[in-house]
Design a protein around this motif. Structure first.
Motif, PDB file in Angstrom:
ATOM      1  N   VAL A   1     -23.669 -69.357  26.868  1.00 57.76           N
ATOM      2  CA  VAL A   1     -23.032 -68.713  25.949  1.00 57.76           C
ATOM      3  C   VAL A   1     -22.996 -69.509  24.529  1.00 57.76           C
ATOM      4  O   VAL A   1     -23.873 -71.098  24.944  1.00 57.76           O
ATOM      5  CB  VAL A   1     -21.858 -68.766  26.149  1.00 57.76           C
TER       6      VAL A   1
ATOM      7  N   LEU B   1     -16.402 -62.302  31.079  1.00 53.67           N
ATOM      8  CA  LEU B   1     -17.435 -63.660  31.676  1.00 53.67           C
ATOM      9  C   LEU B   1     -17.206 -63.738  33.162  1.00 53.67           C
ATOM     10  O   LEU B   1     -17.550 -64.091  33.727  1.00 53.67           O
ATOM     11  CB  LEU B   1     -17.306 -64.248  30.266  1.00 53.67           C
TER      12      LEU B   1
ATOM     13  N   TRP C   1     -29.577 -71.868  36.811  1.00 52.45           N
ATOM     14  CA  TRP C   1     -27.989 -71.658  36.031  1.00 52.45           C
ATOM     15  C   TRP C   1     -27.906 -70.219  36.567  1.00 52.45           C
ATOM     16  O   TRP C   1     -28.641 -69.405  35.781  1.00 52.45           O
ATOM     17  CB  TRP C   1     -28.113 -72.511  34.970  1.00 52.45           C
ATOM     18  N   ARG C   2     -26.657 -69.818  36.290  1.00 51.40           N
ATOM     19  CA  ARG C   2     -26.327 -67.878  36.450  1.00 51.40           C
ATOM     20  C   ARG C   2     -25.620 -68.013  34.441  1.00 51.40           C
ATOM     21  O   ARG C   2     -25.795 -66.772  33.794  1.00 51.40           O
ATOM     22  CB  ARG C   2     -24.957 -67.887  37.089  1.00 51.40           C
ATOM     23  N   CYS C   3     -25.173 -68.935  34.219  1.00 51.21           N
ATOM     24  CA  CYS C   3     -24.469 -69.228  32.903  1.00 51.21           C
ATOM     25  C   CYS C   3     -24.670 -70.832  32.242  1.00 51.21           C
ATOM     26  O   CYS C   3     -24.771 -71.648  33.089  1.00 51.21           O
ATOM     27  CB  CYS C   3     -22.618 -69.345  33.100  1.00 51.21           C
TER      28      CYS C   3
ATOM     29  N   ARG D   1     -27.754 -62.583  34.584  1.00 55.34           N
ATOM     30  CA  ARG D   1     -27.401 -64.084  32.965  1.00 55.34           C
ATOM     31  C   ARG D   1     -26.709 -64.301  32.298  1.00 55.34           C
ATOM     32  O   ARG D   1     -26.894 -62.768  31.361  1.00 55.34           O
ATOM     33  CB  ARG D   1     -28.404 -64.670  33.559  1.00 55.34           C
ATOM     34  N   VAL D   2     -26.205 -64.982  32.621  1.00 52.82           N
ATOM     35  CA  VAL D   2     -25.393 -65.272  30.704  1.00 52.82           C
ATOM     36  C   VAL D   2     -25.457 -66.709  29.739  1.00 52.82           C
ATOM     37  O   VAL D   2     -25.553 -67.462  30.775  1.00 52.82           O
ATOM     38  CB  VAL D   2     -23.924 -65.450  30.973  1.00 52.82           C
TER      39      VAL D   2
ATOM     40  N   LEU E   1     -19.510 -63.213  36.111  1.00 49.40           N
ATOM     41  CA  LEU E   1     -20.318 -63.851  37.283  1.00 49.40           C
ATOM     42  C   LEU E   1     -19.397 -63.727  38.414  1.00 49.40           C
ATOM     43  O   LEU E   1     -20.662 -64.079  39.298  1.00 49.40           O
ATOM     44  CB  LEU E   1     -19.605 -65.400  36.771  1.00 49.40           C
TER      45      LEU E   1
ATOM     46  N   ILE F   1     -22.972 -72.423  36.451  1.00 46.09           N
ATOM     47  CA  ILE F   1     -22.403 -72.488  35.107  1.00 46.09           C
ATOM     48  C   ILE F   1     -22.908 -74.042  34.904  1.00 46.09           C
ATOM     49  O   ILE F   1     -22.636 -74.931  35.504  1.00 46.09           O
ATOM     50  CB  ILE F   1     -20.975 -72.957  34.685  1.00 46.09           C
TER      51      ILE F   1
END
Length: 506
Positions: free
Chosen positions: A202, A189, A338-340, A199-200, A193, A234
């Motif tokens: 979780v 992960l 946000w990206r994550c 994009r992630v 990133l 994040i």
């Protein structure tokens, strides 16, 4: 009788001669390889000083002076009858004892990793040096969109990178408890990133990634500074976010759930409970309550039976309900800040609320599929979210949503990464759709056999090696790896959220 005793007394020396002859023949087995199609090869080697191992790279030195590189996929012990022997004993009793001379050797097979179509016969086989493997990875075999994650365990010191482009397929990440699975998933992960724009999201049942934004205290200062830039995007939806962070409280609004989720939550059957089911649908459509508290006030009138059902089931006491004008987790899916997004399912008090949130999130992602915006959905401990046999209606809804995304999500840019301890515990329609495999230690041979049956694109002999893996060692295969490879994951930069409890009590 005396003559017979003499014959038996002579046996030990005759056996010693037999063993010496067998060893001489076994040592004479030359390490030779042949290829009939220029793509695959077979190899033989002596058991004495055997240095080849499944998953290792083999250098094949041909008669023309060229050297080709191969990946050894299988290696086994074979026994072949070399001759019938007559061992002399004692002419007075027996002239000889007849026996078969059985010679043992190692035989294996693998694939050539270059693009040379030429066939060959009796090339000398030896373990490839780390320098040779590194040169091949650099020239032809390396990832074109590299994610450095560690080193080859079969070529120590040679860095290895996954191919980021391979994550446009679903990925199965599996390893027994204590294998280093969660830690290694964190390495992957971090690299996604740091080195991609993907994009992630979780789903985090054990709160293992809630500290993903923080650099590890022992991390290199330069790496920590680089990570701080990536970590700024994040966002964690969890229990009690700090006042000075971008994190948010994990919340849902009852009215934003689907009718199927409402029915599962309140255990309403559209046929057996048709009056209550229809009344709830009418109230939600007419009154449009913003939160569960407003719904409760509405239910106090015409929907008293529904309100009583909600109280008896404890639904009104769920910690996840948003109040008044509070935002929802599902609102975040429409934002670009946000990206994550880490969904801290471990912050919720029980499995029922975790299943509710998981199902709501996966369903909303599917509803938004037309956006076609690439997104990796990581389901850690996937046996809790999409188990092989869901035990309740809410978990069944979450499982159905995961299966739908596994079957059709890729064409819309929704990619799954399902992580678990045992492959059999995850729904088979999720596992079977995965084109990438990251397999860490499996203590059970039955688990390895099941994985080999599902992931038929990986040589079964390599999967069998998973029962022998050490901490952090894995087999990676599929689109994320140019060739199946044994990889030892490296150090993380980010802080691990759910490390094991120290065993200093021992």
């Amino acid at each position: 009788m005396m003559g017979s005793m003499t014959a038996f007394e002579a046996l030990p020396s005759r056996l010693a001669d037999y063993r010496a002859l067998r060893e001489q023949l076994e040592r004479a087995v030359l390490p030779l390889a042949s290829s009939l199609d220029g793509r695959r090869f077979t190899v033989q080697a002596s058991l004495h000083d055997l240095r080849l191992r499944p998953g290792g790279y083999v250098a094949l030195d041909g008669g023309d002076g060229g050297t080709r590189l191969g990946l050894l996929e299988s290696l086994e012990l074979v026994r072949e009858e070399a001759a019938n022997l007559a061992l002399p004993v004692d002419r007075a009793v027996l002239e000889s004892i007849s026996t078969r001379l059985v010679v043992r050797s190692a035989r294996g097979a693998g694939r050539l990793v270059d693009d040379d179509p030429r066939t060959f016969h009796d090339a000398t086989a030896r373990p490839a040096t780390p320098v040779e493997v590194a040169a091949w990875l650099e020239q032809r075999g390396g990832a074109r969109a590299p994610l450095p994650v560690g080193e080859l365990s079969t070529a120590p010191g040679v860095p290895y990178a996954l191919d980021a482009r391979g994550f446009d397929r679903h990925t199965f990440f599996c390893g027994q408890s204590g294998s280093g699975k969660t830690y290694s998933l964190g390495v992957v992960l971090e690299q996604l990133l740091l080195r991609t724009e993907l994009r992630v999201i979780v789903l985090d049942p054990n709160s293992d990634f809630v500290r993903l934004r923080e650099a590890h205290p022992g991390a290199d200062a330069g790496a920590a500074a680089t990570w701080a830039q990536a970590a700024a995007s994040i966002v964690v939806h969890g229990a009690q976010p700090a006042a000075d962070s971008a994190d948010e409280r994990l919340r849902l609004r009852f009215p934003e759930l689907t009718s199927a989720a409402h029915a599962a939550l309140l255990r309403l059957d559209p046929i057996d409970d048709r009056e209550e089911y229809a009344e709830l649908a009418r109230l939600l459509a007419d009154e449009r309550p913003r939160d569960f508290a407003a719904l409760e006030r509405t239910l106090a009138g015409d929907g008293m039976r529904i309100a009583t059902r909600a109280r008896n089931l404890g639904v009104d006491r769920f910690a996840v309900w948003a109040r008044e004008q509070q935002g929802s987790l599902l609102d975040a899916l429409d934002r670009d800040d946000w990206r994550c997004l880490v969904v801290d399912l471990g912050a919720l008090p029980d499995q029922q609320e975790q299943a509710l949130v998981s199902g709501a999130l996966l369903t909303r992602l599917w509803e938004r599929r037309a956006a076609r915006r690439p997104l990796l959905v990581v389901i850690d401990e996937a046996h809790n979210v999409c188990p092989a046999a869901p035990g309740d209606a809410l978990t069944a809804l979450a499982t159905d949503a995961a299966v739908r995304i596994a079957a059709e999500g890729r064409k819309f840019g929704i990619y799954l990464l399902a992580a678990t301890q045992r492959p059999q515990k995850v729904h088979q329609n999720v596992v079977s759709q995965c084109d990438n495999l990251v397999l860490m230690r499996l203590n059970s041979a039955a688990d390895a056999a099941y994985a080999a049956s599902v992931f038929s694109f990986v040589p079964a002999a390599l999967i069998e090696q998973a029962t022998l893996f050490g901490l952090g060692e894995s087999l990676v295969a599929g689109r994320i790896s140019p060739q199946p490879a044994f990889v030892r994951f490296g150090a993380r930069v980010a802080q691990e959220g759910g490390a094991d409890v120290p065993a200093d009590w021992a």
